[in-house]
Motif scaffolding. Structure first.
Motif, PDB file in Angstrom:
ATOM      1  N   ASP A 185       0.803  -1.227   0.203  1.00 40.81           N
ATOM      2  CA  ASP A 185       0.146  -0.010  -0.114  1.00 40.81           C
ATOM      3  C   ASP A 185       0.680   1.138  -0.001  1.00 40.81           C
ATOM      4  OD1 ASP A 185      -2.056   1.619   0.030  1.00 40.81           O
ATOM      5  OD2 ASP A 185      -2.560   1.458   2.424  1.00 40.81           O
ATOM      6  N   LYS A 186       1.302   1.543  -0.953  1.00 42.91           N
ATOM      7  CA  LYS A 186       2.264   2.569  -1.406  1.00 42.91           C
ATOM      8  C   LYS A 186       1.495   4.012  -1.678  1.00 42.91           C
ATOM      9  CE  LYS A 186       6.153   4.035  -4.154  1.00 42.91           C
ATOM     10  NZ  LYS A 186       7.044   3.408  -5.520  1.00 42.91           N
ATOM     11  N   THR A 187       1.894   5.239  -0.874  1.00 49.46           N
ATOM     12  CA  THR A 187       1.157   6.298  -0.792  1.00 49.46           C
ATOM     13  C   THR A 187       1.837   7.523  -1.434  1.00 49.46           C
ATOM     14  OG1 THR A 187       2.008   6.898   1.441  1.00 49.46           O
ATOM     15  CG2 THR A 187      -0.113   5.628   1.136  1.00 49.46           C
ATOM     16  N   LEU A 188       3.308   7.264  -1.400  1.00 49.87           N
ATOM     17  CA  LEU A 188       4.120   8.571  -1.960  1.00 49.87           C
ATOM     18  C   LEU A 188       4.900   8.000  -2.956  1.00 49.87           C
ATOM     19  CD1 LEU A 188       5.175  10.186   1.418  1.00 49.87           C
ATOM     20  CD2 LEU A 188       3.283  11.049  -0.069  1.00 49.87           C
ATOM     21  N   PRO A 189       4.944   8.813  -3.863  1.00 46.71           N
ATOM     22  CA  PRO A 189       5.825   8.442  -5.209  1.00 46.71           C
ATOM     23  C   PRO A 189       7.408   8.256  -4.874  1.00 46.71           C
ATOM     24  CG  PRO A 189       5.019  10.679  -5.371  1.00 46.71           C
ATOM     25  CD  PRO A 189       4.544  10.011  -4.336  1.00 46.71           C
ATOM     26  N   THR A 190       7.962   7.550  -5.604  1.00 42.53           N
ATOM     27  CA  THR A 190       9.351   7.327  -5.388  1.00 42.53           C
ATOM     28  C   THR A 190      10.127   7.655  -6.808  1.00 42.53           C
ATOM     29  OG1 THR A 190       9.663   5.045  -5.843  1.00 42.53           O
ATOM     30  CG2 THR A 190       9.483   5.800  -3.533  1.00 42.53           C
ATOM     31  N   PHE A 191      11.414   7.500  -7.010  1.00 37.00           N
ATOM     32  CA  PHE A 191      12.141   7.710  -8.080  1.00 37.00           C
ATOM     33  C   PHE A 191      11.641   7.088  -9.189  1.00 37.00           C
ATOM     34  CE2 PHE A 191      15.421   7.058 -11.337  1.00 37.00           C
ATOM     35  CZ  PHE A 191      15.607   8.425 -11.805  1.00 37.00           C
ATOM     36  N   VAL A 192      11.291   5.961  -8.754  1.00 35.76           N
ATOM     37  CA  VAL A 192      10.767   4.606  -9.795  1.00 35.76           C
ATOM     38  C   VAL A 192       9.358   5.237 -10.505  1.00 35.76           C
ATOM     39  CG1 VAL A 192      10.036   2.461 -10.166  1.00 35.76           C
ATOM     40  CG2 VAL A 192      11.879   2.662  -8.610  1.00 35.76           C
ATOM     41  N   ASP A 193       8.783   5.630  -9.683  1.00 39.02           N
ATOM     42  CA  ASP A 193       7.365   6.325 -10.076  1.00 39.02           C
ATOM     43  C   ASP A 193       7.458   7.647 -10.807  1.00 39.02           C
ATOM     44  OD1 ASP A 193       5.546   4.448  -8.564  1.00 39.02           O
ATOM     45  OD2 ASP A 193       6.564   5.348  -6.834  1.00 39.02           O
ATOM     46  N   ALA A 194       8.421   8.467 -10.540  1.00 46.42           N
ATOM     47  CA  ALA A 194       8.789   9.451 -11.230  1.00 46.42           C
ATOM     48  C   ALA A 194       9.354   9.166 -12.801  1.00 46.42           C
ATOM     49  CB  ALA A 194       9.754  10.476 -10.669  1.00 46.42           C
TER      50      ALA A 194
END
Length: 443
Positions: A392-401
């Motif tokens: 349950d991921k809520t904040l983006p990381t570099f992978v999401d960017a």
């Protein structure tokens, strides 16, 4: 293009179109970051003049310093328009082998080595300067590389009859360069114990001082400030005053006054409560210039980590601020890991000296550029975070960017990705979405 177009003045009109394609290809490529891999992902596998793209790296006339200056200005304008600039300084080893790679050397592997175990690594040593900034949508501090220099070994210089430049010499030169780029902003540098060097710290305090925060040995020789010189006093001016107890002695002294503080983010974890003691002193060693510092002694009330000490050459900084800035240094290690895992550092295959000196700094700078592009995208669109039933991921990381930037590029027909045939194949949207997700999040 509002961001990428800022780099137009660096390149000639003939080279700039090739640079744009290589940049998009480097973002979309999976696996090795080679020129041919970038051409394949752009649908240019049949490009007969493929050597033109190789020349961008090993022959075209453009400046790494010019691109670094533009990138720094973009980062400052976007994330830290005011206040001091907090810079992270660290070196890393790019593991490369080959007879044609002239600047390679044998170094201590910082990842595999420990205090009791020494592991050697063959490759290129890079010194990187990163801007430590809070990313609004990530709700944490990221280390964004903008200036990286190749620092060959002492043996490399000896074999060529050149004077050797130490890491501290490179670091001083890079920091003074940044100071010339942004003369109106105070600089704070966070570095590890390799830069706890009295002469280097003293040099950075001359003329226009640059504040440095780094580790300090518990047995360092500390003194009071030199007493004021009396009128008519004979002899050379004193450099230091009375000898002070070592930090190890203060740690064992029951009369030391400790203050309990809470650090919001402790090395990638949540908040942590520690105890600190602080004061000012003069750090001096025979034959070296004295350096005025503020030392901060840190201990864990729960005893989970050994006591340690920090120093700041800016004696006006608050002890808690020194500690919080130093803890952000951990983000440099995170960035080095991200660029290896997702941007292909150590997979490039250039042999030309000029291409080698350009490729790795570009890939490190690509981390910052992707962060800027994602930030621009998420101003107008909803943030995309990859979730799952078990995560349950809520904040983006570099992978999401990186996935967001790739998703935007795949939707725009700016390059040839298929032959110009008019036959169509109907594919369910769910399958297209899964394929796009796999491509955008693949390393």
């Amino acid at each position: 293009m509002s961001i990428i177009g800022a780099f137009t003045p660096v390149f000639s009109r003939r080279v700039w179109p090739h640079v744009q394609l290589l940049l998009i290809g480097a973002i979309l490529t999976l696996g090795q970051r080679t020129v041919t891999a970038a051409l394949r992902v752009l649908g240019l596998a049949d490009e007969a003049q493929f050597v033109t793209y190789h020349r961008v790296l090993h022959r075209a006339r453009w400046s790494n310093l010019h691109t670094s200056r533009i990138l720094l200005r973009l980062l400052i304008h976007t994330f830290v328009p005011q206040g001091p600039l907090v810079l992270g300084l660290d070196d890393t080893i790019e593991r490369r082998t080959g007879a044609k790679i002239k600047a390679q050397g044998i170094y201590r592997d910082p990842v595999r080595s420990s205090h009791s175990h020494f592991v050697k690594a063959s490759g290129l040593r890079w010194l990187s300067l990163m801007l430590l900034v809070p990313i609004p949508w990530a709700q944490r501090v990221w280390a964004l590389p903008f200036l990286t220099a190749l620092t060959p070994s002492e043996r490399f210089h000896q074999q060529r009859g050149r004077p050797h430049k130490k890491l501290t010499d490179w670091a001083r030169q890079m920091l003074r360069q940044v100071q010339r780029w942004v003369p109106d902003r105070p600089l704070v540098v966070v570095a590890d114990s390799a830069y706890t060097v009295i002469a280097w710290l003293h040099d950075l305090q001359q003329h226009r001082p640059i504040a440095v925060i780094t580790r300090l040995r518990l047995d360092a020789a500390l003194y009071e400030a030199a007493p004021e010189r009396q009128a008519g006093q004979m002899g050379r001016p004193r450099l230091k005053g009375k000898r002070l107890p070592t930090l190890a002695a203060r740690l064992a002294d029951v009369s030391t006054t400790w203050q309990r503080v809470q650090v919001v983010r402790w090395y990638g974890e949540g908040s942590r409560t520690v105890e600190i003691a602080s004061d000012t002193a003069v750090w001096y060693h025979t034959g070296l210039p004295p350096v005025s510092i503020r030392w901060v002694l840190i201990r864990d009330p729960l005893g989970k980590f050994a006591a340690q000490a920090l120093l700041s050459t800016d004696v006006q900084l608050a002890p808690l601020q020194i500690l919080e800035w130093f803890v952000q240094r951990w983000q440099l290690e995170v960035t080095f890991e991200e660029v290896r895992a997702h941007l292909g550092v150590e997979t490039q295959r250039q042999w030309s000296d000029l291409a080698i000196a350009r490729t790795t700094p570009v890939l490190l700078g690509l981390f910052s550029l992707i962060t800027l592009l994602a930030h621009e995208r998420w101003k107008d669109t909803e943030m995309w975070v990859r979730r799952a039933a078990w995560y349950d991921k809520t904040l983006p990381t570099f992978v999401d960017a990186l996935a967001e930037v790739r998703r935007a590029l795949w939707k725009v027909e700016t390059f040839r990705t298929s032959p110009t045939a008019d036959d169509l194949v109907q594919v369910p949207r769910s399958l297209v979405d899964r394929l796009t997700d796999a491509l955008c999040y693949a390393a």
